[in-house]
Each structure stands twice: as structure tokens, then as C-alpha cells.
Design a protein around this motif. Sequence first.
Motif: not given
Length: 297
Positions: A108-126
Amino acid sequence: MKARTFRRHVRESLKSLARNGWMTFASVSAVTVTLLLVGVFFVIMMNLNKVASTIEEDVEIRVHVDVAANDKDKAVLERQIGEIAGIKSVKYSPKEKELNSLIDSLGEEGEAFKLFEQDNPLNDVFVVKTKNPTDTMYAAKKIERLNYVATVKYGQGKVEQLFSFIEISRNVGLILIVGLLFTAMFLISNTIKITIMARRREIEIMRLVGATNGFIRWPFFLEGLWLGILGSIIPIAVVSSAYYYAYDFLNEKLKDHFIKLLEFNPFVYQLSAILIIMGAAIGIWGSLMSVRKFLKV
């Protein structure tokens, strides 16, 4: 050896066990106690080894790709990682997938992170795995030197401690089991030696009438074999029964965790075979070492 001679040796060995009741009891008890301890240690060590192997298999390197890297740069980086010695697999995880995994893991706490779907701050990962888990640190250092690598994460510090603990546990367990086996061999050797000393006149008479060392040794060889097998029966019964109940109880407690015990079947049957072989080997070795000095004339 003729079948009739072998049957004679079997009869003599069984008669000897019956005639020397207290010595037989002492020898069987020595093997029983030792194999019981060995069985318990073996169960613990094999399950710890399974848990350790599971943990080792879960160790992975997460290579965060620099945001400036384009698709061509990522392809080159993936190829370079795969060329490093000891690398087992390289899997690409785009930042969209990483964000979804983060949201799912937080509930449930992760719902707030859906705001970043348009501007994703994470890196691609191998996600990188090595053939040998202990090569993780070496591979991570090699990967850090490559172009377009932002960060490399593999649980630095904790992974080294984990591997060190696993290695120490395995070595300590092995030393304890070997020590117990040698103790059992020493005890049964001395116990059988007392029995043989009481029968040294019988051995001397057999030598005087021309009996070969092999003919004299065979009944004692078989006697040690029976002692070892008899000594393994109780440990097998106790360890198997205890593991049956422990497996049911602990599996229920650990069903929501990554820790899994070895399956009752075939582990218990394999353990039973090992204990019987160990018991037989201890009994045979103890008998042969004891009778050897009386055959030196």
C-alpha cells in the motif's frame, strides 16, 4: 574362498558375538553413541548446507546503467559484462520494470510511487549472476570499471561476511564429524582388542595347526561388520523419527520464508545408507586393527 568356508566364518563370527555378550554390548554401544551424534550433526550440516546454497544462489549483482547511455551503449555494456570470467547470466531490467517491482514490494505504501510513472527517476538495471557465488565480489569490481555504469550493488560487506560464515560452518561441521568417526574407531578398536586378547590362545592354536592369516582374520572381519551394522540400527531409527517430526513442524513454520529443509524422502534413506556404511566401516577397521598385532609372529 569356498562357500562352505565362508559359511563357517559367518557361524564363528555370530557365535563369538553371543559368547562375548558384554564385549559385544560395549562395542555396539560405542558405535551407537558415535553414529547417533554423527547422524544428528549430519542432518544439521546438510540442512545448513542447503540453506547456505539457497542463499548463495540468491546473491546477485545489480548494475545500474548511466542515464546517458543509449540503446547501443547498453548493448555494448551487456556484451562486456557477459565477457567477464565467471559470469553465468546477464538479464536486462528496464527502469519501468524496476519501478513496478518497487511499488509491488512496498504494498500500500508503494501507491505513492505511481506518481513517478510519467517521469521515472530510476535507472535501467542489468541483473548479473556468477557461476560461483564467491566470485561475486571479483565480478563486481570488474563491472565497476566499465563505461556507462552508474553504480554496482551486491550487498557489499554483508555478502563477504555471509560467505565467511558459511565456509566456517561447513569446515567446523566437517571437523566435528571426522573427529567423532575417529573417536568411534578408537573406542571399538580397543573394545574388540580386549575380546581378542581373551581369545589369543585360540588364535595361537590356529596358527600352530597351519591356519593362514586370512583364515584367522575372516571371523573377526565379519564380527566387526556385524558390530557396526548393529550399532547403526538405533541411530537410524532415532534420527529418522526425529527428522520426520522436525520436518513437518519446521516446514509449517518456514513455509512463508525462503528457507526450505531437505525433503524427508529421499534424504532419510540416503542418511540411513551412509550410517550403515559408516558403522560397517568402523567395525571392520576396528577388528582388523586389533587382530593384526596377534598375527605378527
